[in-house]
Design an enzyme around this catalytic site. Structure first.
Site, PDB file in Angstrom:
ATOM      1  CG  HIS A 140     -11.144 -25.654  41.129  1.00 15.37           C
ATOM      2  ND1 HIS A 140     -10.463 -25.013  42.145  1.00 15.37           N
ATOM      3  CD2 HIS A 140     -12.234 -26.213  41.705  1.00 15.37           C
ATOM      4  CE1 HIS A 140     -11.114 -25.181  43.287  1.00 15.37           C
ATOM      5  NE2 HIS A 140     -12.196 -25.904  43.046  1.00 15.37           N
TER       6      HIS A 140
ATOM      7  CB  CYS B  72      -7.223 -19.253  42.331  1.00 15.92           C
ATOM      8  SG  CYS B  72      -7.242 -20.749  41.330  1.00 15.92           S
TER       9      CYS B  72
END
Length: 255
Positions: free
Chosen positions: A152, A246
């Site tokens: 990501h 995250c």
């Protein structure tokens, strides 16, 4: 929390050692304690034991302005996490916009007021970026193509205050790097720091950052630049491919 089905390269590296579940729970609880100690309200979603990636709440949705967006997860193993989120949103009467076809995950979405940076990765598509821009006519949504092995955007780029961002330049093309350099003072992390998810810190505002103790050079650099670094051990959870950013999903941000 275990690595049963490998879905990213970090997990592939750690799969044989796997995760010490007791230690992972302790480390996650410690993160929550640090957030609550400075007045952050932490909401816990219902936990299901078989959802091994559920700790990474950043991916399942994101808030931009007054709109909550529900992600469209790429991996089947993670799609059931969204049902738990949707149940919470509906019970608490929180309006939301669901992505239904084009895949997008919150770890690829980084918000800076009217600017929205979106990583184009294996998990987030160009089509989703177009949908997001259509929903945000007063925002500028800019795609950033990521290197194929990067999970990501927030694994290689993270804004930590109004002028400053952490970045790992080799994982994006040069045009994207130059675009970001025009917007921020960029602190470049090393390959080792990126592997240990150095950019995936949690910025708490007022130059207060939660970071991994393993990334000592980066933490020292931030300290020299006036940031207050709280080092929180997270060695077990990062084995699954995510760190502090995250593991958090902001619903409300205040200036």
């Amino acid at each position: 929390m275990q690595i049963n089905e490998v879905i990213n390269q970090t997990q592939a590296y750690y799969v044989n050692d796997n995760i010490n579940q007791t230690k992972a729970v302790e480390q996650h609880s410690n993160l929550i304690h640090h957030m609550e100690s400075i007045g952050i309200e932490v909401i816990k979603l219902n936990e299901l034991e078989h959802l091994n990636e559920q700790v990474f709440t950043r991916d399942i949705g994101f808030t931009i302005g007054n709109t909550f967006f529900v992600s469209a997860m790429k991996e089947d193993i993670r799609k059931k996490e969204q049902n738990i989120l949707l149940d919470w949103l509906q019970r608490n009467k929180v309006a939301y916009f669901p992505f239904e076809t084009a895949s997008i995950e919150g770890g690829d979405v980084i918000i800076d007021h009217s600017k929205v940076w979106v990583g184009i990765s294996d998990r987030t598509s160009k089509e989703a970026v177009a949908v997001l821009q259509s929903q945000l006519p007063n925002h500028e949504v800019s795609p950033i193509k990521l290197r194929k092995d990067i999970l990501h955007l927030d694994c290689i780029f993270n804004i930590i205050d109004a002028q400053t961002a952490l970045i790992y330049p080799p994982a994006m093309d040069s045009d994207a790097y130059l675009m970001l350099k025009e917007e921020y003072t960029l602190i470049e992390v090393t390959e080792e720091e990126q592997f240990h998810l150095g950019p995936n810190v949690l910025s708490l505002g007022n130059k207060h950052v939660i970071s991994l103790p393993e990334n000592k050079r980066m933490n020292q650099k931030l300290t020299e630049m006036g940031f207050r670094i709280t080092e929180v051990p997270f060695s077990e959870i990062i084995k699954s491919g995510g760190s502090f950013r995250c593991c958090t999903l902001p619903l409300i941000r205040t200036s």
